[in-house]
Design a protein around this motif. Structure first.
Motif, PDB file in Angstrom:
ATOM      1  N   VAL A 139      60.012  48.163 -45.672  1.00  0.00           N
ATOM      2  CA  VAL A 139      60.340  47.014 -44.828  1.00  0.00           C
ATOM      3  C   VAL A 139      61.821  46.981 -44.485  1.00  0.00           C
ATOM      4  O   VAL A 139      62.692  47.091 -45.356  1.00  0.00           O
ATOM      5  CB  VAL A 139      59.942  45.699 -45.537  1.00  0.00           C
ATOM      6  CG1 VAL A 139      60.230  44.502 -44.638  1.00  0.00           C
ATOM      7  CG2 VAL A 139      58.466  45.741 -45.925  1.00  0.00           C
TER       8      VAL A 139
ATOM      9  N   LEU B 260      57.942  49.210 -41.361  1.00  0.00           N
ATOM     10  CA  LEU B 260      58.093  48.059 -40.480  1.00  0.00           C
ATOM     11  C   LEU B 260      59.574  47.896 -40.163  1.00  0.00           C
ATOM     12  O   LEU B 260      60.374  47.544 -41.026  1.00  0.00           O
ATOM     13  CB  LEU B 260      57.550  46.788 -41.138  1.00  0.00           C
ATOM     14  CG  LEU B 260      56.047  46.734 -41.387  1.00  0.00           C
ATOM     15  CD1 LEU B 260      55.672  47.359 -42.730  1.00  0.00           C
ATOM     16  CD2 LEU B 260      55.534  45.292 -41.336  1.00  0.00           C
ATOM     17  N   THR B 261      59.961  48.147 -38.907  1.00  0.00           N
ATOM     18  CA  THR B 261      61.368  48.107 -38.517  1.00  0.00           C
ATOM     19  C   THR B 261      61.506  47.889 -37.017  1.00  0.00           C
ATOM     20  O   THR B 261      60.571  48.146 -36.258  1.00  0.00           O
ATOM     21  CB  THR B 261      62.074  49.428 -38.908  1.00  0.00           C
ATOM     22  OG1 THR B 261      63.435  49.388 -38.496  1.00  0.00           O
ATOM     23  CG2 THR B 261      61.391  50.625 -38.258  1.00  0.00           C
TER      24      THR B 261
ATOM     25  N   VAL C  45      47.582  47.006 -37.161  1.00  0.00           N
ATOM     26  CA  VAL C  45      47.669  48.078 -38.157  1.00  0.00           C
ATOM     27  C   VAL C  45      46.276  48.567 -38.487  1.00  0.00           C
ATOM     28  O   VAL C  45      45.998  49.751 -38.544  1.00  0.00           O
ATOM     29  CB  VAL C  45      48.376  47.577 -39.440  1.00  0.00           C
ATOM     30  CG1 VAL C  45      48.278  48.629 -40.538  1.00  0.00           C
ATOM     31  CG2 VAL C  45      49.820  47.266 -39.154  1.00  0.00           C
TER      32      VAL C  45
ATOM     33  N   LEU D 187      49.897  41.395 -36.083  1.00  0.00           N
ATOM     34  CA  LEU D 187      50.520  42.581 -36.642  1.00  0.00           C
ATOM     35  C   LEU D 187      49.560  43.280 -37.591  1.00  0.00           C
ATOM     36  O   LEU D 187      49.335  44.490 -37.506  1.00  0.00           O
ATOM     37  CB  LEU D 187      51.792  42.171 -37.386  1.00  0.00           C
ATOM     38  CG  LEU D 187      52.815  43.261 -37.730  1.00  0.00           C
ATOM     39  CD1 LEU D 187      53.377  43.877 -36.461  1.00  0.00           C
ATOM     40  CD2 LEU D 187      53.949  42.650 -38.544  1.00  0.00           C
ATOM     41  N   SER D 188      48.958  42.513 -38.484  1.00  0.00           N
ATOM     42  CA  SER D 188      48.030  43.092 -39.458  1.00  0.00           C
ATOM     43  C   SER D 188      46.789  43.649 -38.778  1.00  0.00           C
ATOM     44  O   SER D 188      46.301  44.725 -39.120  1.00  0.00           O
ATOM     45  CB  SER D 188      47.626  42.030 -40.474  1.00  0.00           C
ATOM     46  OG  SER D 188      48.749  41.555 -41.164  1.00  0.00           O
TER      47      SER D 188
ATOM     48  N   ARG E 290      62.421  39.255 -36.764  1.00  0.00           N
ATOM     49  CA  ARG E 290      61.053  39.525 -37.169  1.00  0.00           C
ATOM     50  C   ARG E 290      60.808  39.664 -38.654  1.00  0.00           C
ATOM     51  O   ARG E 290      59.688  39.970 -39.059  1.00  0.00           O
ATOM     52  CB  ARG E 290      60.571  40.808 -36.466  1.00  0.00           C
ATOM     53  CG  ARG E 290      60.749  40.802 -34.973  1.00  0.00           C
ATOM     54  CD  ARG E 290      59.957  39.685 -34.312  1.00  0.00           C
ATOM     55  NE  ARG E 290      58.541  39.759 -34.584  1.00  0.00           N
ATOM     56  CZ  ARG E 290      57.721  40.632 -33.993  1.00  0.00           C
ATOM     57  NH1 ARG E 290      58.177  41.477 -33.107  1.00  0.00           N
ATOM     58  NH2 ARG E 290      56.444  40.649 -34.299  1.00  0.00           N
TER      59      ARG E 290
ATOM     60  N   ILE F  71      55.575  50.690 -37.395  1.00  0.00           N
ATOM     61  CA  ILE F  71      55.337  49.413 -36.734  1.00  0.00           C
ATOM     62  C   ILE F  71      56.664  48.922 -36.169  1.00  0.00           C
ATOM     63  O   ILE F  71      57.579  48.578 -36.921  1.00  0.00           O
ATOM     64  CB  ILE F  71      54.750  48.385 -37.705  1.00  0.00           C
ATOM     65  CG1 ILE F  71      53.480  48.945 -38.351  1.00  0.00           C
ATOM     66  CG2 ILE F  71      54.468  47.067 -37.003  1.00  0.00           C
ATOM     67  CD1 ILE F  71      52.993  48.136 -39.525  1.00  0.00           C
ATOM     68  N   ASP F  72      56.766  48.925 -34.864  1.00  0.00           N
ATOM     69  CA  ASP F  72      57.989  48.493 -34.178  1.00  0.00           C
ATOM     70  C   ASP F  72      57.974  46.976 -34.101  1.00  0.00           C
ATOM     71  O   ASP F  72      57.249  46.373 -33.305  1.00  0.00           O
ATOM     72  CB  ASP F  72      58.036  49.114 -32.783  1.00  0.00           C
ATOM     73  CG  ASP F  72      59.372  48.880 -32.085  1.00  0.00           C
ATOM     74  OD1 ASP F  72      60.105  47.966 -32.505  1.00  0.00           O
ATOM     75  OD2 ASP F  72      59.673  49.602 -31.116  1.00  0.00           O
ATOM     76  N   THR F  73      58.795  46.331 -34.908  1.00  0.00           N
ATOM     77  CA  THR F  73      58.784  44.872 -34.979  1.00  0.00           C
ATOM     78  C   THR F  73      59.857  44.240 -34.101  1.00  0.00           C
ATOM     79  O   THR F  73      60.122  43.046 -34.206  1.00  0.00           O
ATOM     80  CB  THR F  73      58.998  44.405 -36.436  1.00  0.00           C
ATOM     81  OG1 THR F  73      60.247  44.912 -36.908  1.00  0.00           O
ATOM     82  CG2 THR F  73      57.880  44.911 -37.333  1.00  0.00           C
TER      83      THR F  73
ATOM     84  N   ALA G 278      57.225  40.179 -40.447  1.00  0.00           N
ATOM     85  CA  ALA G 278      56.930  41.418 -41.163  1.00  0.00           C
ATOM     86  C   ALA G 278      56.468  41.101 -42.582  1.00  0.00           C
ATOM     87  O   ALA G 278      55.508  41.693 -43.093  1.00  0.00           O
ATOM     88  CB  ALA G 278      58.156  42.317 -41.192  1.00  0.00           C
TER      89      ALA G 278
ATOM     90  N   SER H  94      66.858  42.883 -37.912  1.00  0.00           N
ATOM     91  CA  SER H  94      65.464  42.512 -38.149  1.00  0.00           C
ATOM     92  C   SER H  94      65.357  41.100 -38.703  1.00  0.00           C
ATOM     93  O   SER H  94      64.464  40.340 -38.336  1.00  0.00           O
ATOM     94  CB  SER H  94      64.819  43.514 -39.114  1.00  0.00           C
ATOM     95  OG  SER H  94      63.470  43.180 -39.349  1.00  0.00           O
TER      96      SER H  94
END
Length: 276
Positions: free
Chosen positions: A99, A195-196, A270, A266-267, A109, A234-236, A113, A105
């Protein structure tokens, strides 16, 4: 946030379609338990189990010749006759959540995240998967939680994760890679979820150099691909980051740009990308 039941049941379709995995667990050869496989020639060693029937079958055709050569009666077993039992076991899965807790971030987000990871953690717990938590911020990455099945402990560490500082993406990827390698040696099947927002600005040596930070991340991405470690990026960020998409392509990972997504979406995304 609401999620469909068993989101993590869908977690590895991407890798299965790519021919890299077979679902939540991976088959591997063992010597103690699991589905029996044909025995093979081997030596008696610690932990090895002798296939008595296979050993007798291997020795039977040679009994007449051996008795004549030795002048002795009775069953004669030679080291070359030994057959060792083999089994196919199923290895537990380890989800390594990596994370981004940097300033860029955290301002946007990080809360979402955290929410997404927490939702996935609940289902990982129900499936009895192991999880590990890596965070990167400032100039380094930190293993907040080694592989565990403790949902309470993981949620506590996640909730207490502070935000701020630079984005040492390469350090986070390296720490996750190290955990994946160790997990593989212990018989786990690791999957890394990064996640970033992708705005790496801290190199592996701790210097504030965006160009070197991007180069370091690409190098580690190639290492991950070489080792065949399943990864999802995952592009947050509020807008998709081209550099992050390129990074995902380098390591042959699934890429999810999720602008303005809440934790539930988001979940779900994924699960869709890595689904059965």
């Amino acid at each position: 946030a609401l999620l469909p039941d068993n989101v993590l049941d869908q977690l590895t379709a991407q890798t299965a379609r790519a021919g890299r995995g077979n679902g939540t667990v991976a088959a591997r050869k063992g010597n103690r338990r699991g589905r029996p496989l044909p025995s093979r020639a081997g030596r008696i060693s610690d932990g090895a189990r002798i296939d008595i029937i296979g050993t007798l079958r291997a020795a039977a055709p040679w009994q007449t010749i051996r008795k004549q050569a030795s002048g002795r009666d009775g069953l004669q077993i030679r080291p070359a006759d030994i057959r060792i039992k083999r089994f196919e076991e199923k290895s537990d899965r380890l989800l390594i959540f990596t994370v981004d807790a940097s300033g860029s971030s955290a301002l946007t987000r990080l809360a979402e995240a955290k929410g997404a990871v927490e939702l996935l953690l609940a289902q990982a717990y129900a499936r009895r998967d192991h999880v590990a938590l890596v965070a990167f911020r400032g100039t380094e990455a930190e293993l907040l939680l080694p592989p565990t099945r403790s949902l309470v402990q993981t949620k506590r560490r996640l909730a207490g994760l502070p935000g701020g500082g630079g984005t040492p993406l390469a350090a986070g990827m390296m720490t996750a890679f190290d955990q994946a390698v160790q997990a593989t040696r212990r018989g786990f099947t690791p999957t890394i979820a990064i996640l970033t927002d992708g705005r790496a600005n801290i190199a592996l040596d701790g210097s504030a150099d965006r160009k070197k930070a991007a180069t370091d991340a690409q190098q580690i991405a190639r290492v991950l691909r070489t080792h065949g470690i399943d990864t999802i990026v995952i592009d947050t960020g509020n807008r998709p980051e081209p550099g992050l998409r390129s990074l995902a392509q380098t390591m042959d990972a699934a890429y999810l740009p999720l602008p303005r997504a809440d934790a539930a979406r988001l979940s779900k995304s994924v699960a869709t990308v890595l689904g059965d």
